[in-house]
Write a protein that holds these residues in place. Structure first.
Motif, PDB file in Angstrom:
ATOM      1  N   TRP A   1     -35.596  68.980  47.663  1.00 16.22           N
ATOM      2  CA  TRP A   1     -36.570  67.996  48.152  1.00 16.22           C
ATOM      3  C   TRP A   1     -37.468  67.515  47.010  1.00 16.22           C
ATOM      4  CZ3 TRP A   1     -37.189  65.849  52.910  1.00 16.22           C
ATOM      5  CH2 TRP A   1     -38.409  65.250  53.203  1.00 16.22           C
ATOM      6  N   ASP A   2     -37.988  68.451  46.230  1.00 16.50           N
ATOM      7  CA  ASP A   2     -38.885  68.102  45.119  1.00 16.50           C
ATOM      8  C   ASP A   2     -38.175  67.294  44.042  1.00 16.50           C
ATOM      9  OD1 ASP A   2     -40.951  69.379  46.413  1.00 16.50           O
ATOM     10  OD2 ASP A   2     -40.895  71.160  45.133  1.00 16.50           O
ATOM     11  N   ALA A   3     -36.928  67.668  43.709  1.00 18.57           N
ATOM     12  CA  ALA A   3     -36.176  66.930  42.687  1.00 18.57           C
ATOM     13  C   ALA A   3     -35.925  65.501  43.141  1.00 18.57           C
ATOM     14  CB  ALA A   3     -34.854  67.634  42.396  1.00 18.57           C
TER      15      ALA A   3
ATOM     16  N   ARG B   1     -38.853  56.724  40.331  1.00 17.64           N
ATOM     17  CA  ARG B   1     -38.993  56.465  38.902  1.00 17.64           C
ATOM     18  C   ARG B   1     -37.685  56.334  38.151  1.00 17.64           C
ATOM     19  NH1 ARG B   1     -40.720  59.941  35.854  1.00 17.64           N
ATOM     20  NH2 ARG B   1     -39.912  61.700  36.958  1.00 17.64           N
ATOM     21  N   ALA B   2     -36.622  56.925  38.666  1.00 17.30           N
ATOM     22  CA  ALA B   2     -35.349  56.897  37.946  1.00 17.30           C
ATOM     23  C   ALA B   2     -34.776  55.480  37.976  1.00 17.30           C
ATOM     24  CB  ALA B   2     -34.369  57.878  38.574  1.00 17.30           C
ATOM     25  N   PRO B   3     -34.211  55.036  36.863  1.00 24.72           N
ATOM     26  CA  PRO B   3     -33.626  53.691  36.840  1.00 24.72           C
ATOM     27  C   PRO B   3     -32.300  53.607  37.595  1.00 24.72           C
ATOM     28  CG  PRO B   3     -33.371  54.750  34.708  1.00 24.72           C
ATOM     29  CD  PRO B   3     -34.194  55.675  35.553  1.00 24.72           C
ATOM     30  N   ALA B   4     -31.786  54.732  38.073  1.00 30.23           N
ATOM     31  CA  ALA B   4     -30.537  54.755  38.842  1.00 30.23           C
ATOM     32  C   ALA B   4     -30.837  55.240  40.256  1.00 30.23           C
ATOM     33  CB  ALA B   4     -29.534  55.690  38.164  1.00 30.23           C
TER      34      ALA B   4
ATOM     35  N   PRO C   1     -41.532  63.813  33.051  1.00 27.75           N
ATOM     36  CA  PRO C   1     -41.483  62.745  32.054  1.00 27.75           C
ATOM     37  C   PRO C   1     -40.103  62.115  31.895  1.00 27.75           C
ATOM     38  CG  PRO C   1     -41.461  64.865  30.960  1.00 27.75           C
ATOM     39  CD  PRO C   1     -41.614  65.127  32.445  1.00 27.75           C
ATOM     40  N   ALA C   2     -39.084  62.671  32.535  1.00 27.33           N
ATOM     41  CA  ALA C   2     -37.718  62.199  32.328  1.00 27.33           C
ATOM     42  C   ALA C   2     -37.437  60.922  33.109  1.00 27.33           C
ATOM     43  CB  ALA C   2     -36.735  63.292  32.741  1.00 27.33           C
TER      44      ALA C   2
END
Length: 88
Positions: free
Chosen positions: A55-57, A64-67, A33-34
């Motif tokens: 790999w999973d991270a 999805r991350a804005p950066a 959700p982050a």
């Protein structure tokens, strides 16, 4: 085993893969959700026993991350940071 009552190994061995314990302990569950607004460089080695986590991270955040997120995987082990790489 000394302090066997405090050791978690037997619990880990006895719990099936789909058990709620594993769901609560899963880093993926916490990351999902982050939305991190910090660029990240995920580094793993082909011979690193934590490669799956790196790999999973990366894959959990890359779309999805804005950066920006970057992933580097090289010919090394988990702690084999020498000029010789995985052969160290």
């Amino acid at each position: 085993m000394r302090h066997a009552e405090l050791h978690h190994y037997e619990a880990w061995r006895s719990l099936p893969a789909g058990d709620a314990y594993w769901q609560r302990a899963s880093p993926s569950r916490r990351i999902a959700p982050a939305r991190f607004a910090v660029p990240a460089l995920h580094v793993g080695g082909w011979f690193d026993y934590h490669l799956r986590g790196s790999w999973d991270a990366y894959h959990a955040l890359a779309g999805r991350a804005p950066a920006p997120q970057a992933l580097v995987i090289g010919p090394w082990t988990h702690l084999g940071w020498t000029a010789r790489g995985a052969g160290a």
